[in-house]
Scaffold this motif. Structure first.
Motif, PDB file in Angstrom:
ATOM      1  N   MET A 264      74.971  14.298  76.168  1.00 18.24           N
ATOM      2  CA  MET A 264      75.942  15.744  76.268  1.00 18.24           C
ATOM      3  C   MET A 264      76.837  15.731  74.873  1.00 18.24           C
ATOM      4  O   MET A 264      77.122  16.893  74.499  1.00 18.24           O
ATOM      5  CB  MET A 264      76.498  15.862  77.328  1.00 18.24           C
ATOM      6  N   ALA A 265      77.356  14.610  74.672  1.00 17.95           N
ATOM      7  CA  ALA A 265      78.191  14.473  73.456  1.00 17.95           C
ATOM      8  C   ALA A 265      77.377  15.265  72.053  1.00 17.95           C
ATOM      9  O   ALA A 265      77.932  16.169  71.374  1.00 17.95           O
ATOM     10  CB  ALA A 265      78.661  13.238  73.145  1.00 17.95           C
ATOM     11  N   ARG A 266      76.287  14.726  72.010  1.00 18.77           N
ATOM     12  CA  ARG A 266      75.223  15.178  70.936  1.00 18.77           C
ATOM     13  C   ARG A 266      74.951  16.631  71.079  1.00 18.77           C
ATOM     14  O   ARG A 266      75.047  17.703  69.971  1.00 18.77           O
ATOM     15  CB  ARG A 266      74.119  14.399  70.750  1.00 18.77           C
TER      16      ARG A 266
ATOM     17  N   VAL B  41      83.368  17.707  69.692  1.00 18.37           N
ATOM     18  CA  VAL B  41      83.426  16.590  70.612  1.00 18.37           C
ATOM     19  C   VAL B  41      84.550  15.382  70.071  1.00 18.37           C
ATOM     20  O   VAL B  41      84.265  14.940  69.183  1.00 18.37           O
ATOM     21  CB  VAL B  41      81.917  16.179  70.920  1.00 18.37           C
ATOM     22  N   ILE B  42      85.598  15.334  70.821  1.00 13.97           N
ATOM     23  CA  ILE B  42      86.649  14.670  70.392  1.00 13.97           C
ATOM     24  C   ILE B  42      86.322  13.066  70.397  1.00 13.97           C
ATOM     25  O   ILE B  42      86.629  12.432  69.671  1.00 13.97           O
ATOM     26  CB  ILE B  42      88.098  14.990  71.031  1.00 13.97           C
TER      27      ILE B  42
ATOM     28  N   LYS C 200      86.517  22.414  72.836  1.00 13.61           N
ATOM     29  CA  LYS C 200      87.130  21.190  72.414  1.00 13.61           C
ATOM     30  C   LYS C 200      86.932  20.050  73.718  1.00 13.61           C
ATOM     31  O   LYS C 200      87.476  20.333  74.711  1.00 13.61           O
ATOM     32  CB  LYS C 200      88.483  21.316  72.301  1.00 13.61           C
ATOM     33  N   ILE C 201      86.017  19.118  73.327  1.00 12.58           N
ATOM     34  CA  ILE C 201      85.533  18.556  74.611  1.00 12.58           C
ATOM     35  C   ILE C 201      85.772  17.026  74.468  1.00 12.58           C
ATOM     36  O   ILE C 201      85.631  16.202  73.417  1.00 12.58           O
ATOM     37  CB  ILE C 201      83.963  18.950  74.775  1.00 12.58           C
ATOM     38  N   LEU C 202      86.241  16.385  75.431  1.00 13.76           N
ATOM     39  CA  LEU C 202      86.402  15.103  75.747  1.00 13.76           C
ATOM     40  C   LEU C 202      85.569  14.558  77.022  1.00 13.76           C
ATOM     41  O   LEU C 202      85.347  15.060  78.077  1.00 13.76           O
ATOM     42  CB  LEU C 202      87.873  14.565  76.105  1.00 13.76           C
TER      43      LEU C 202
ATOM     44  N   ASP D 288      79.665  10.631  64.076  1.00 15.69           N
ATOM     45  CA  ASP D 288      80.929  10.216  64.101  1.00 15.69           C
ATOM     46  C   ASP D 288      81.871  10.514  65.015  1.00 15.69           C
ATOM     47  O   ASP D 288      83.160  10.678  65.002  1.00 15.69           O
ATOM     48  CB  ASP D 288      81.710  10.305  62.766  1.00 15.69           C
ATOM     49  N   ILE D 289      81.258  10.355  66.366  1.00 14.28           N
ATOM     50  CA  ILE D 289      82.107  10.667  67.541  1.00 14.28           C
ATOM     51  C   ILE D 289      82.562   9.468  68.033  1.00 14.28           C
ATOM     52  O   ILE D 289      81.823   8.537  68.146  1.00 14.28           O
ATOM     53  CB  ILE D 289      81.095  11.477  68.599  1.00 14.28           C
ATOM     54  N   PRO D 290      83.777   9.110  68.230  1.00 22.89           N
ATOM     55  CA  PRO D 290      84.667   7.816  68.330  1.00 22.89           C
ATOM     56  C   PRO D 290      84.338   7.542  69.916  1.00 22.89           C
ATOM     57  O   PRO D 290      84.169   8.485  70.892  1.00 22.89           O
ATOM     58  CB  PRO D 290      86.076   7.917  68.197  1.00 22.89           C
ATOM     59  N   LEU D 291      84.343   6.288  70.244  1.00 28.09           N
ATOM     60  CA  LEU D 291      84.175   5.846  71.545  1.00 28.09           C
ATOM     61  C   LEU D 291      85.201   4.768  71.722  1.00 28.09           C
ATOM     62  O   LEU D 291      85.397   4.060  71.029  1.00 28.09           O
ATOM     63  CB  LEU D 291      82.790   4.873  71.778  1.00 28.09           C
TER      64      LEU D 291
END
Ligand SMILES: Cc1cc2nc3c(=O)[nH]c(=O)nc-3n(C[C@H](O)[C@H](O)[C@H](O)COP(=O)(O)OP(=O)(O)OC[C@H]3O[C@@H](n4cnc5c(N)ncnc54)[C@H](O)[C@@H]3O)c2cc1C
Ligand code: SF4
Lengths: 119, 417
Positions: B169-171, B180-181, B156-158, B205-208
């Motif tokens: 790295m998020a992708r 990926v939070i 569970k990564i931030l 859809d990973i929020p920024l």
């Protein structure tokens, strides 16, 4: 209404797309934005790069890529297929790990060579 | 043990490979010193595409790009490659102290090319309050874990910081099945390239969270979560509005610092803005015979520029050995307006080279910008940019004939919004 960011040039226009009979695109500062949005809506494609397991190599995984961009919807199914693959070193760079995936005429190839680990 | 060479190249990443190739092609006796097991530097862990568009006109992954250069270097017999060799010291009189399996070496070189790359800013540089559990990594360390060692840093990564390595790295982690939070960025604009924002975050859809930062870390042995809070326009967190995010891993992608400990040992002056040595158009530092290229010189966003700098450093090293670099006069390259840094920081006269490449980073994102090259009030040349961003380097070429007889070199970037 869908929103996309155009990545064709550094201006990064926010494109708004209405899907009626035809695609209606606004927000673009030039024609290239329209072409980009159409492609992104109708058939978005990406190159997938990941790793697969390898036995007897100097590292436990080897990087791979699709030889061409594949439709986005195939990314997770392909990742699943690749998680079941295990190669054995030595393997050259450009080695075909999977051929003609999902009948797309596209292969998955290694992007480096992997030497055998001298035990 | 002792060794003598014409050119010693410290660091075998893309900068060092191009430097060695360029000097080797000119017949010089070259030695590459690389502490890692293999050549290629950081490229070996950058398995995603996006390398080589400028130089090879095709889109390669990091290992593929490295492989091409490694082949070119290996084909030249006058280039010797020592991997698993760590350089410990460099003296101002060009003596290198290095260690490898065979023992300690003293290497005497006629010229030295620095190409040690950069390292990542860490938690220590950030000073976030709270505990220090495990589960906090730099994005680059996580990249190595996943792409080379073959395991996930967590589930569970931030990600803190929207630099390109963090976005990539998020992708990557999402593809490997991790959750990926989101990506938290202190500045009001993202640090990475737009293409990475779109293809690494928006696609999944990973929020920024712009104008947000991590204000507290929770967890005893392993990270359990963090508090994030918005920041005001001065960058101070608004703690009343903090919220808790549960995660087992925090990746830091908060900037890169050129790795210049060795340059400092050799008493080479560093530019506080780039973090690398001051250089002239030959990429020669203030100390003659020492050259710098790649991320040790300035943090580059495209590897292609790193290679071009390496090629120039190798070419210049030959000019230096032949006594062609004179340095009769030195002129600083001034920057004003929306410019943060420039390389080269000064020009040496006579210029000799037919054209000079200048690299800039800007302070703020702005539209409709014009870059002026001025001598006092006189405008010598202009360049137009519909958009400039801190994440994207500006790179221009100027014909030397324009700069041969000027009294001042002043770049000014003006833009709207
Ligand atoms: C973690 C990380 C990830 C990155 N990801 C990307 C990316 O995805 N895309 C992109 O375009 N750019 C990326 N970059 C930027 C990237 O660094 C450059 O594109 C390029 O690789 C820089 O080349 P270089 O030769 O200057 O440095 P590097 O590739 O870092 O090579 C430097 C080499 O010097 C060696 N070295 C250092 N000190 C010594 C010593 N004392 N003795 C011996 N050898 C030494 C190191 O082992 C290393 O091999 C990344 C950078 C980092 C730090
Ligand atoms: S629409 Fe045209 S101007 Fe806007 S980002 Fe795309 S290419 Fe650039």
């Amino acid at each position: 209404m869908k929103k996309l960011t155009c990545i064709v040039c550094p201006l990064s226009c926010s494109l708004f797309i209405e899907e009626k009979e035809e695609l209606k695109i606004t927000g673009n500062k030039c024609e290239r934005g329209i072409k980009y949005a159409k492609e992104e809506i109708r058939n978005p494609k990406r190159v997938l790069t990941t790793t697969v397991k390898i036995k007897d190599g100097i590292y436990p995984v080897i990087p791979v890529r699709t030889s061409k961009p594949i439709p986005k919807d195939y990314i997770f199914p392909l990742l699943k297929k690749l998680s079941e693959v295990e190669l054995t070193a030595p393997i050259p760079s450009g080695y075909k790990v999977l051929e003609n995936i999902f009948n797309l005429g596209i292969d998955v190839i290694t992007t480096r060579e992997m030497k055998k680990l001298n035990k | 043990m002792k060794k003598e060479v014409d050119i010693a190249v410290i660091g075998g990443g893309p900068g060092g490979l191009a430097g060695a190739f360029s000097a080797g092609k000119r017949g010089l006796k070259v030695l590459i010193l690389e502490r890692g097991e293999e050549l290629g530097g950081i490229l070996n862990q950058c398995i995603h595409p996006g390398f080589g568009l400028l130089y090879f006109k095709e889109e390669l992954t990091g290992p593929e790009y490295a492989e091409r250069w490694i082949k070119m270097v290996e084909e030249l017999d006058n280039i010797e490659i020592w991997t698993k060799t760590m350089v410990l010291e460099v003296s101002p009189d060009k003596r290198i102290l290095a260690v490898n399996e065979k023992g300690l070496w003293e290497i005497k070189a006629k010229a030295i090319i620095f190409s040690m790359g950069c390292r990542e800013r860490t938690q220590g540089n950030l000073a976030i309050p709270g505990t220090r559990p495990s589960g906090i990594f730099t994005a680059g360390t996580a990249q190595r874990f996943v792409n080379i060692e073959g395991y996930l840093p967590g589930e569970k990564i931030l990600i803190l910081g929207s630099g390109d390595i963090g976005l990539i790295m998020a992708r990557r982690l999402r593809w490997e099945g991790a959750e990926v939070i989101g990506v938290v960025e202190k500045l009001p604009y993202p640090g990475g390239l737009t293409r990475n924002l779109v293809q690494c975050l928006e696609d999944y859809d990973i929020p920024l969270y712009l104008s947000h930062t991590v204000v507290e870390i929770k967890g005893k042995e392993r990270l359990e979560g963090v508090y994030i809070a918005p920041v005001d326009d001065k960058g101070n967190p608004i703690l009343e509005n903090k919220k808790y995010i549960s995660c087992d891993t925090l990746l830091l992608s908060v900037g890169l610092i050129p790795e210049n400990e060795l340059s400092e040992m050799a008493e080479i002056p560093l530019d506080g803005k780039t973090g690398g040595p001051f250089v002239d158009q030959f990429l020669m530092t203030e100390k003659e015979g020492f050259f710098a290229c790649g991320n040790v010189l300035l943090v580059n966003d495209l590897v292609d520029y790193v290679s071009l700098q390496g090629l120039l450093a190798g070419e210049s090293a030959e000019k230096y050995l032949k006594g062609e670099i004179k340095r009769e006069k030195k002129l600083p390259v001034k920057i004003n307006g929306n410019l943060r840094l420039v390389v080269p920081q000064y020009l040496s006269y006579p210029i000799i080279l037919p054209e000079i490449t200048f690299y800039f980073r800007v302070l703020n994102p702005k539209e409709n910008s014009i870059l002026y090259l001025k001598e006092k009030e006189k405008i010598l040349k202009t360049w137009k940019y519909p958009m400039v961003k801190p994440a994207e380097m500006l790179v221009i070429k100027v014909s030397s004939s324009i700069l041969e007889n000027v009294e001042e070199i002043n770049f000014v970037l003006e833009g709207s919004k």
